[in-house]
Design a protein around this motif. Structure first.
Motif, PDB file in Angstrom:
ATOM      1  N   MET A  31       0.825  -1.180   0.000  1.00 11.65           N
ATOM      2  CA  MET A  31       0.000   0.000   0.000  1.00 11.65           C
ATOM      3  C   MET A  31       0.875   1.251   0.000  1.00 11.65           C
ATOM      4  O   MET A  31       0.590   2.189  -0.717  1.00 11.65           O
ATOM      5  CB  MET A  31      -0.905  -0.031   1.222  1.00 11.65           C
ATOM      6  N   ALA A  32       1.901   1.217   0.827  1.00 10.20           N
ATOM      7  CA  ALA A  32       2.787   2.378   0.914  1.00 10.20           C
ATOM      8  C   ALA A  32       3.457   2.646  -0.432  1.00 10.20           C
ATOM      9  O   ALA A  32       3.656   3.795  -0.808  1.00 10.20           O
ATOM     10  CB  ALA A  32       3.823   2.162   2.007  1.00 10.20           C
ATOM     11  N   GLY A  66       2.144   9.561  -5.872  1.00  8.66           N
ATOM     12  CA  GLY A  66       2.792  10.856  -5.706  1.00  8.66           C
ATOM     13  C   GLY A  66       1.843  12.019  -5.877  1.00  8.66           C
ATOM     14  O   GLY A  66       0.785  12.080  -5.272  1.00  8.66           O
ATOM     15  N   ALA A  67       2.209  12.928  -6.758  1.00  8.47           N
ATOM     16  CA  ALA A  67       1.408  14.130  -6.989  1.00  8.47           C
ATOM     17  C   ALA A  67       0.135  13.821  -7.768  1.00  8.47           C
ATOM     18  O   ALA A  67      -0.730  14.672  -7.896  1.00  8.47           O
ATOM     19  CB  ALA A  67       2.239  15.160  -7.744  1.00  8.47           C
ATOM     20  N   GLU A  68       0.004  12.603  -8.275  1.00 10.61           N
ATOM     21  CA  GLU A  68      -1.155  12.229  -9.079  1.00 10.61           C
ATOM     22  C   GLU A  68      -2.268  11.608  -8.228  1.00 10.61           C
ATOM     23  O   GLU A  68      -3.163  10.955  -8.740  1.00 10.61           O
ATOM     24  CB  GLU A  68      -0.742  11.230 -10.170  1.00 10.61           C
ATOM     25  N   VAL A  69      -2.215  11.810  -6.922  1.00  7.69           N
ATOM     26  CA  VAL A  69      -3.178  11.170  -6.027  1.00  7.69           C
ATOM     27  C   VAL A  69      -4.615  11.559  -6.357  1.00  7.69           C
ATOM     28  O   VAL A  69      -5.544  10.820  -6.043  1.00  7.69           O
ATOM     29  CB  VAL A  69      -2.820  11.443  -4.551  1.00  7.69           C
ATOM     30  N   ALA A  86     -11.471   3.472  -5.213  1.00  3.59           N
ATOM     31  CA  ALA A  86     -12.877   3.288  -4.848  1.00  3.59           C
ATOM     32  C   ALA A  86     -13.299   1.831  -5.013  1.00  3.59           C
ATOM     33  O   ALA A  86     -13.955   1.256  -4.128  1.00  3.59           O
ATOM     34  CB  ALA A  86     -13.769   4.200  -5.686  1.00  3.59           C
ATOM     35  N   GLU A  87     -12.911   1.222  -6.124  1.00  2.00           N
ATOM     36  CA  GLU A  87     -13.282  -0.178  -6.353  1.00  2.00           C
ATOM     37  C   GLU A  87     -12.649  -1.095  -5.320  1.00  2.00           C
ATOM     38  O   GLU A  87     -13.312  -1.966  -4.748  1.00  2.00           O
ATOM     39  CB  GLU A  87     -12.858  -0.607  -7.755  1.00  2.00           C
ATOM     40  N   LEU A  88     -11.357  -0.909  -5.071  1.00  2.00           N
ATOM     41  CA  LEU A  88     -10.679  -1.752  -4.087  1.00  2.00           C
ATOM     42  C   LEU A  88     -11.226  -1.526  -2.683  1.00  2.00           C
ATOM     43  O   LEU A  88     -11.340  -2.469  -1.897  1.00  2.00           O
ATOM     44  CB  LEU A  88      -9.169  -1.497  -4.127  1.00  2.00           C
ATOM     45  N   SER A  89     -11.591  -0.289  -2.380  1.00  2.00           N
ATOM     46  CA  SER A  89     -12.155   0.027  -1.061  1.00  2.00           C
ATOM     47  C   SER A  89     -13.498  -0.663  -0.848  1.00  2.00           C
ATOM     48  O   SER A  89     -13.807  -1.103   0.258  1.00  2.00           O
ATOM     49  CB  SER A  89     -12.317   1.536  -0.898  1.00  2.00           C
ATOM     50  N   ARG A 130      -8.563   0.081   5.264  1.00  2.00           N
ATOM     51  CA  ARG A 130      -7.782   0.404   6.461  1.00  2.00           C
ATOM     52  C   ARG A 130      -6.370   0.846   6.088  1.00  2.00           C
ATOM     53  O   ARG A 130      -5.877   1.859   6.574  1.00  2.00           O
ATOM     54  CB  ARG A 130      -7.735  -0.821   7.386  1.00  2.00           C
ATOM     55  N   LEU A 131      -5.723   0.092   5.199  1.00  2.00           N
ATOM     56  CA  LEU A 131      -4.352   0.432   4.812  1.00  2.00           C
ATOM     57  C   LEU A 131      -4.294   1.758   4.056  1.00  2.00           C
ATOM     58  O   LEU A 131      -3.409   2.585   4.287  1.00  2.00           O
ATOM     59  CB  LEU A 131      -3.745  -0.691   3.968  1.00  2.00           C
ATOM     60  N   TRP A 132      -5.237   1.976   3.129  1.00  2.00           N
ATOM     61  CA  TRP A 132      -5.245   3.229   2.365  1.00  2.00           C
ATOM     62  C   TRP A 132      -5.476   4.417   3.286  1.00  2.00           C
ATOM     63  O   TRP A 132      -4.851   5.466   3.126  1.00  2.00           O
ATOM     64  CB  TRP A 132      -6.301   3.168   1.265  1.00  2.00           C
TER      65      TRP A 132
END
Length: 98
Positions: A1-2, A9-12, A22-25, A33-35
């Protein structure tokens, strides 16, 4: 995740990244939790295995360097251990290069 956060980076705020997150969440409590932890780490070195179509798997060491004069750019160097099967495969590829 890290590492994903580090790569983002700047493309968050990128729409494609947002859709993926969103899909993974939605599918994984662990991912949410990790995100949410906002842990950021970039991988600067390590070992990777690449499936090459002509010579098969290559196990390579990698080193990643930031380029201070070009923000957002990186130089990634891959190398094979001397006398390894991957070293021999790279040598064969070099001999047959056009």
């Amino acid at each position: 995740m890290a590492c994903l956060r580090g790569l983002a980076g700047a493309e968050v705020d990128d729409p494609d990244l947002a859709a993926l997150v969103a899909e993974l969440s939605m599918r994984s409590e662990s991912f949410r939790r990790l995100w949410a932890g906002h842990d950021v780490r970039g991988r600067t070195n390590g070992t990777v295995t690449i499936a090459h179509p002509r010579v098969g798997p290559l196990t390579l060491d990698l080193e990643r360097f930031l380029v201070p004069s070009a923000p957002g750019q990186q130089l990634v160097v891959y190398s094979a251990k001397p006398d390894s099967p991957s070293h021999e495969a790279l040598r064969l590829l070099a001999e047959t290069a056009d």
